[in-house]
Design a protein around this motif. Sequence first.
Motif, PDB file in Angstrom:
ATOM      1  N   ALA A  49       0.823  -1.210   0.000  1.00  0.00           N
ATOM      2  CA  ALA A  49       0.000   0.000   0.000  1.00  0.00           C
ATOM      3  C   ALA A  49       0.861   1.266   0.000  1.00  0.00           C
ATOM      4  O   ALA A  49       0.361   2.359  -0.304  1.00  0.00           O
ATOM      5  CB  ALA A  49      -0.931  -0.003   1.204  1.00  0.00           C
ATOM      6  N   GLU A 238      -6.627   4.091  -8.488  1.00  0.00           N
ATOM      7  CA  GLU A 238      -7.249   3.312  -7.419  1.00  0.00           C
ATOM      8  C   GLU A 238      -8.749   3.543  -7.369  1.00  0.00           C
ATOM      9  O   GLU A 238      -9.501   2.701  -6.875  1.00  0.00           O
ATOM     10  CB  GLU A 238      -6.614   3.671  -6.076  1.00  0.00           C
ATOM     11  N   PHE A 242     -11.744  -2.437 -10.315  1.00  0.00           N
ATOM     12  CA  PHE A 242     -10.619  -3.357 -10.447  1.00  0.00           C
ATOM     13  C   PHE A 242     -10.560  -3.961 -11.849  1.00  0.00           C
ATOM     14  O   PHE A 242     -11.559  -4.417 -12.398  1.00  0.00           O
ATOM     15  CB  PHE A 242     -10.732  -4.479  -9.406  1.00  0.00           C
ATOM     16  N   MET A 263      -1.827  -5.295 -12.533  1.00  0.00           N
ATOM     17  CA  MET A 263      -2.952  -4.504 -12.039  1.00  0.00           C
ATOM     18  C   MET A 263      -3.086  -3.218 -12.861  1.00  0.00           C
ATOM     19  O   MET A 263      -2.233  -2.334 -12.804  1.00  0.00           O
ATOM     20  CB  MET A 263      -2.745  -4.166 -10.566  1.00  0.00           C
ATOM     21  N   THR A 267      -8.191  -2.089  -6.781  1.00  0.00           N
ATOM     22  CA  THR A 267      -7.511  -2.887  -5.766  1.00  0.00           C
ATOM     23  C   THR A 267      -8.136  -4.270  -5.697  1.00  0.00           C
ATOM     24  O   THR A 267      -9.350  -4.420  -5.845  1.00  0.00           O
ATOM     25  CB  THR A 267      -7.620  -2.208  -4.384  1.00  0.00           C
ATOM     26  N   LYS A 269      -8.310  -7.833  -3.284  1.00  0.00           N
ATOM     27  CA  LYS A 269      -8.034  -8.381  -1.954  1.00  0.00           C
ATOM     28  C   LYS A 269      -8.379  -9.858  -1.901  1.00  0.00           C
ATOM     29  O   LYS A 269      -9.196 -10.347  -2.689  1.00  0.00           O
ATOM     30  CB  LYS A 269      -8.838  -7.620  -0.893  1.00  0.00           C
ATOM     31  N   ALA A 300      -3.355  -7.892  -0.275  1.00  0.00           N
ATOM     32  CA  ALA A 300      -3.968  -7.139  -1.378  1.00  0.00           C
ATOM     33  C   ALA A 300      -2.915  -6.770  -2.412  1.00  0.00           C
ATOM     34  O   ALA A 300      -1.710  -6.753  -2.131  1.00  0.00           O
ATOM     35  CB  ALA A 300      -4.648  -5.885  -0.846  1.00  0.00           C
ATOM     36  N   TYR A 302      -2.337  -3.632  -5.437  1.00  0.00           N
ATOM     37  CA  TYR A 302      -2.808  -2.277  -5.691  1.00  0.00           C
ATOM     38  C   TYR A 302      -2.518  -1.866  -7.133  1.00  0.00           C
ATOM     39  O   TYR A 302      -1.747  -2.529  -7.842  1.00  0.00           O
ATOM     40  CB  TYR A 302      -2.147  -1.314  -4.695  1.00  0.00           C
ATOM     41  N   PRO A 303      -3.126  -0.777  -7.611  1.00  0.00           N
ATOM     42  CA  PRO A 303      -2.984  -0.391  -9.025  1.00  0.00           C
ATOM     43  C   PRO A 303      -1.530  -0.197  -9.444  1.00  0.00           C
ATOM     44  O   PRO A 303      -0.737   0.385  -8.709  1.00  0.00           O
ATOM     45  CB  PRO A 303      -3.791   0.918  -9.124  1.00  0.00           C
ATOM     46  N   GLN A 305       0.717  -2.535  -9.898  1.00  0.00           N
ATOM     47  CA  GLN A 305       1.627  -3.567  -9.427  1.00  0.00           C
ATOM     48  C   GLN A 305       1.494  -4.850 -10.253  1.00  0.00           C
ATOM     49  O   GLN A 305       0.497  -5.078 -10.917  1.00  0.00           O
ATOM     50  CB  GLN A 305       1.367  -3.850  -7.942  1.00  0.00           C
TER      51      GLN A 305
END
Length: 667
Positions: A49, A238, A242, A263, A267, A269, A300, A302-303, A305
């Motif tokens: 994060a 973000e 998703f 990604m 996000t 999870k 999680a 994230y955008p 990644q």
Amino acid sequence: MIFSYRSFLRNHFKLSFSQHKYFTRSSCLCFADKVSQPERKVQEKINLADFPPPLIRNFCVIAHIDHGKSTFSDRLLEMAGLLSLDDKVAQYLDKLQVEKERGITVKAQTASLVFKHESKNYLLNLIDTPGHVDFSFEVYRSLPACQGAVLLIDATQGVQAQTIAHFNQALLSDKNIIPVINKIDLEKADVATTRQQLRNLFSFRDDEILEISAKTGYGCDDVVHSIIERLSPPESSESKPFKALFFDSWFDQSEGVTALISMLDGTLKVGDTIRPLNGSGSYIVRSLGIFYPEKLETKALYPGQVGFLTANIRNLGQVKIGDIFTHESVLEELEKKPKELEIFHKGIPSLPKPKPMVFAGIFPCDPSQAKELQKALEKLSLNDASVQIERDSSPALGLGFRLGFLGLLHMDVFSQRLEQEYDASTVVTTPSVPYRITIKGQKNIKTFGTNVLMVKSPHQLPSISIIEKYEEPIVIASVIAPNEFFGPLNSLFTNRRGQQVDTSAVDQTRLLFRFRIPLNEVVTDLFDVLKTMTSGYASFDYEPDGYKETHILKVDFLLNKKPIEELSTLVPRSRSREFAKRMCGRIKECLPPQQFSVVIQASIHGKVVAREEIEALRKDVTADLYGGDITRAHKLLTLQKEGKERMRMIGKIPITRDSLIKILRTS
């Protein structure tokens, strides 16, 4: 800490004093501080994060084979503190047994690295790609998941054919490219000439070109800074729903399909329910993580990644590589609003579809292992999506499969992986290229459902009476070689039905040749002949260039006038007689002699074009004779001859499975 940088270089890199100029005291101390601390060998927990898109750089390393990609990746892992020099693991990301044995990369691998730059921590997602032309799909599949690429060039070899191919593909994908000259510490390194090649061929400026030694680590820190400063961060948000690109996978017995994803937005999870846009079913995310460099699970992603997920996906029939994952609830809402769904699809990178260039049959050595072979192929295809698989059968070899590969090395490596990873012992038939056949007559077109057939094996060839024309695949072959080989190379390609497209200078000593040549002439032994002719100085690459009208013939092989269907082959007319004669000789070598003579024939359209004979095993029937008239010996020999003829008329030639396997393997 008392530290001697000269002793460090000698002990860890085995460098001579003349090579120390490539490693300054400050960079050596910095590098040693990063890799020599024991606690750095343990994976540290990182909070993903903390890395929004502006602090992320996704890049791949591309180069010609043996230009130092894997060694460069090792240095980056060491600089990031994820490996120690004490581990002495060379080419760490080459994890397959076949890669370690052959010394080449055949599978793209991913690793996440954290580097500090101007008091900020950046997350760098590295993809180490293969260099051989047969595994170029791994490069093409990795580029959509990146925003840039490091183009590595060996200073001792200069720009090679595959370097140009990778550069063009990265350029077409609109990626930022960082040119890096490697192996500058070697005595034969010619940095000035390599710089000139980069300027002439790719229009790079001098200030854009970096110089490194991946073996010693010299200059690698400059590459890291350039990646952070010159490559664009991912354009991810973000706040958007998703969305992730599924670009690689492999199979695990307990977890099923592990999907490698990039990604794009939003996000993800653990516990979320996801669906593929073009696949079937919905899946609950069981685990998420990154490669650091081994699997490190997180809660999680994230955008921006790059990481992996498992969601109880059991086969690629449910999800295709190149598909997009999104939340099930989001997709259900979008399906109600077609316009919004169309907008959702915009900006999604597309993966190219692999185009098999060589087809071969694969059969189990033991016919009872057909089901086990099928399971092994399904699992291995999850790790190599460029292979095309179809069912096939043979009267002698039983049930099997016809596979499409990107080249002969690809076929060889795939077969080796089947045996090493799944203990599947196989027989691989003679490889062939796909021919395009046009059928004449409306009645025949209705029978086949189309007027154009793709023939991948001799058994698929229809009757010649209904064939209007034959077409064979053509490729554009690129060869970079020293100037003195201009004449021999021209003769080589001309003799193999090639036509010169153009010739240009790479530098003062080397030329770039481009020929248009049938694929069938390439996949046999062209690369080996090319390397032998140029003493290893030539580099070779090819790309598809459509089809060209030709004339092919089906060569059948017979034993005492009985056909052997497994050995039938499609061959261009100009090569048919040469091929027939060579194969007859190989069959003669592989078959055991019988009590009667065996005639081996190769026929084309019912006409015999080549012949060999295996002489009968003979007993000396006159050995027990003593004295008497010579007519007694003649009588016994005549009776023996008549008996051999009767045996030949009714005798069956047992072509054992082992003999057939030997013939197929030697051909």
